[in-house]
Design a protein around this motif. Structure first.
Motif, PDB file in Angstrom:
ATOM      1  N   GLY A  71       6.053  84.688  13.810  1.00  0.00           N
ATOM      2  CA  GLY A  71       6.522  85.503  12.690  1.00  0.00           C
ATOM      3  C   GLY A  71       6.204  86.973  12.910  1.00  0.00           C
ATOM      4  N   LYS A  72       4.982  87.241  13.418  1.00  0.00           N
ATOM      5  CA  LYS A  72       4.572  88.633  13.666  1.00  0.00           C
ATOM      6  C   LYS A  72       5.362  89.240  14.825  1.00  0.00           C
ATOM      7  CE  LYS A  72       0.037  88.027  11.605  1.00  0.00           C
ATOM      8  NZ  LYS A  72      -1.410  87.792  11.738  1.00  0.00           N
ATOM      9  N   LEU A  73       5.666  88.422  15.840  1.00  0.00           N
ATOM     10  CA  LEU A  73       6.480  88.893  16.979  1.00  0.00           C
ATOM     11  C   LEU A  73       7.807  89.430  16.466  1.00  0.00           C
ATOM     12  CD1 LEU A  73       6.786  88.737  20.228  1.00  0.00           C
ATOM     13  CD2 LEU A  73       8.007  86.609  19.799  1.00  0.00           C
ATOM     14  N   GLU A  74       8.387  88.673  15.554  1.00  0.00           N
ATOM     15  CA  GLU A  74       9.699  89.014  14.981  1.00  0.00           C
ATOM     16  C   GLU A  74       9.594  90.216  14.041  1.00  0.00           C
ATOM     17  OE1 GLU A  74      13.510  88.327  15.249  1.00  0.00           O
ATOM     18  OE2 GLU A  74      12.109  86.837  16.075  1.00  0.00           O
ATOM     19  N   LYS A  75       8.700  90.112  13.050  1.00  0.00           N
ATOM     20  CA  LYS A  75       8.615  91.110  11.973  1.00  0.00           C
ATOM     21  C   LYS A  75       8.189  92.484  12.468  1.00  0.00           C
ATOM     22  CE  LYS A  75       7.003  88.273   8.382  1.00  0.00           C
ATOM     23  NZ  LYS A  75       5.644  87.857   8.146  1.00  0.00           N
TER      24      LYS A  75
END
Ligand code: PMT
Length: 219
Positions: free
Chosen positions: A157-161
């Motif tokens: 999720g953090k990779l994306e956001k």
């Protein structure tokens, strides 16, 4: 001798905790020692990179001559320092444990104890890495995720956001991983790949992370 595989590259690294002042003697902080970030800085500089290391309060010392060390205290100071150098960076690695919140007001004098409970209002700090992701032009951007539950999901999720190219997951559920220890146990995710590593010294972990970054840059 280490091969100069990062010759000509500038690597910007954040490390350590941030301290958010409550009053002249107290702060909100966390257990980060800075070891992970300083290990990355040493390894990247051995590989020939110019390293800009921006660290919160840490007892670690920068040894290699290619490391330009900037010490900061708070998240706001770290953000400002990062963006002094961001344009010149080819690779950004955010290993700092930045405080997500800071006291709304910093008391000018030491807060006196009385018989009441004390409430401190906290306001959100800037997300340094997210801002780096938003302002990304040519940089290869690597984040960390320090998790205690739903680890892989949260890391992805953090990779994306945060608009990252790579994320390094360390879990506090793994013994010897994360804060303070001289060791860490990581998983690395890109948008398409996942790699798992054993428990190793932070020096060795730094090598694995930089090998992965170099592998991606060659693609
Ligand atoms: O310093 P050590 O004792 O050696 O410990 C190493 C470490 C555990 C601190 C390190 O390996 C690590 O996991 N660093 C990231 C800790 C963290 O704050 O993770 P996070 O999941 O909360 O944040 C995600 C990412 O966003 C991180 O890259 C973090 O640097 C960045 N971030 C977070 C919040 C914020 N306000 N600004 C940020 O830049």
């Amino acid at each position: 001798d280490t091969q100069k595989t990062l010759e000509g590259k500038t690597v910007l690294i954040t490390a350590g905790p941030t301290y958010e002042a409550i009053d002249p003697v107290r702060f909100i902080g966390n257990h980060s020692s800075g070891k992970m970030g300083f290990s990355l800085a040493e390894e990247a500089s051995k590989r020939g990179a110019k390293v800009i290391l921006i660290s919160g309060p840490s007892a670690e010392k920068a040894i290699h001559k290619n490391i330009e060390l900037h010490r900061v205290i708070s998240a706001k100071e770290m953000l400002a320092k990062v963006f002094e150098f961001y344009d010149s960076a080819d690779i950004g690695i955010a290993s700092a444990a930045v405080a997500d919140y800071a006291p709304k007001e910093v008391a000018e004098e030491k807060i006196k104890k009385n018989d009441e409970n004390l409430t401190i209002e906290l306001v959100k700090n800037p997300d340094i890495l997210k801002t780096m992701g938003e302002k990304k032009t040519h940089q290869f951007l690597v984040g960390f995720a320090l998790e205690t539950q739903n680890e892989e999901e949260n890391a992805k999720g953090k990779l994306e956001k945060k608009n990252l190219d790579m994320i390094v997951l360390n879990s506090l559920r793994d013994e010897g991983a994360g804060f303070k220890n001289d060791t860490n146990k990581i998983k690395i995710f890109t948008k398409t790949e996942k790699k798992e590593f054993n428990l190793k010294s932070k020096e060795e972990v730094a090598k694995d992370i930089l090998d992965c970054i170099e592998g991606q840059l060659l693609k």
